[in-house]
Design an enzyme around this catalytic site. Structure first.
Site, short mmCIF file in Angstrom:
data_model
loop_
_atom_site.label_atom_id
_atom_site.label_comp_id
_atom_site.label_asym_id
_atom_site.label_seq_id
_atom_site.Cartn_x
_atom_site.Cartn_y
_atom_site.Cartn_z
N ASP A 1 44.00 25.50 33.88
CA ASP A 1 42.72 26.15 34.13
C ASP A 1 41.62 25.32 33.49
OD1 ASP A 1 44.22 28.09 35.31
OD2 ASP A 1 43.72 29.69 33.89
N ASP B 1 44.00 39.37 43.56
CA ASP B 1 43.87 39.63 42.13
C ASP B 1 43.58 41.11 41.92
OD1 ASP B 1 44.10 36.88 41.86
OD2 ASP B 1 41.94 36.58 41.88
#
Length: 249
Positions: free
Chosen positions: A16, A137
């Protein structure tokens, strides 16, 4: 779309990116970022040396900005990682999809745009078979968007079913409430989604140790394609080589 490996669980180590650094967030909160390094390309190379064939990369800044922010870091990763890269974060139009695919990204992950512009996903999947992943998500079963900052009134299952016939490569299911917290992967919800649709599902969020890999491995037959893991690797709680071996066992 058939799973990439019908006989094994694919382990996707995660990188990330925030301000060019390798970080992990807690519950998707940019203010709760832990920095694990300032050389993303070197980290990608280490994952490759451990046997990773796939890498999951997220431009966190891009997810909030709605456009690529850490493009230079992604390009550096592409130059060092010999395997296949799955990229998400701020990819919300056809131009950015095609640009990343042309640069060598194997699959792009579309999240916010999948909810707000489903035709974009359908058209991109039609023209790039096997290369479009939809991010589903969830916070308490509802779809979270814009870097998980907003929660919609659309359920995870409803969003997933919208793309049942679109030809997308996979659904990336993240339990935001567990992400980066080492609470354990939400196996039950992941498997339920995989059984509800014909699209392969990638688990994400909360992986703690090898027990999560062991719990997910039997559900390849249910449509669970793989699992993304980040903090557990960086904190040394999960050995990548062992996880890959377990996934293939």
């Amino acid at each position: 779309m058939a799973p990439l490996d019908p006989d094994g669980l694919i382990i996707f180590p995660a990188i990330d990116l925030k301000a060019g650094q390798v970080v992990r967030l807690a519950e998707g909160d940019m203010a709760r970022a832990t920095v694990y390094g300032d050389d993303p390309a070197a980290q990608a190379e280490r994952f490759a040396q451990a046997g990773a064939e796939w890498l999951h990369v997220v431009d966190l800044d891009g997810a909030f900005a709605g456009e690529s922010v850490n493009g230079a870091a992604v390009a550096a990763i592409l130059g060092r990682f010999g395997g296949k890269i799955q990229l998400g974060g701020g990819i919300r139009n056809r131009e950015s999809i095609e640009r990343w695919l042309d640069l060598g990204v194997r699959r792009v992950v579309i999240g916010t745009a999948a909810l707000e512009n489903p035709d974009l996903v359908r058209e991109a999947a039609r023209d790039n078979p096997g290369r479009i992943v939809v991010a589903v998500d969830a916070r308490d079963g509802m779809v979270a968007t814009r870097g998980w900052a907003d929660v919609s009134d659309v359920s995870v299952a409803d969003l997933a079913r919208r793309f049942e016939d679109a030809g997308v490569a996979a659904l990336l299911f993240t339990d935001v409430g567990r992400d980066g917290l080492l609470k354990g992967c939400n196996v039950e919800a992941t498997v339920a989604l995989a059984r509800a649709v014909s699209i392969p599902v990638i688990a994400s969020g909360g992986v703690t140790d090898i027990a999560d890999i062991h719990a997910l491995r039997p559900h390849v037959a249910d449509g669970v394609e793989g699992v993304i893991t980040g903090r557990a690797l960086y904190d040394g709680r999960l050995d990548l080589k062992w996880a890959i071996e377990m996934g293939r066992a």
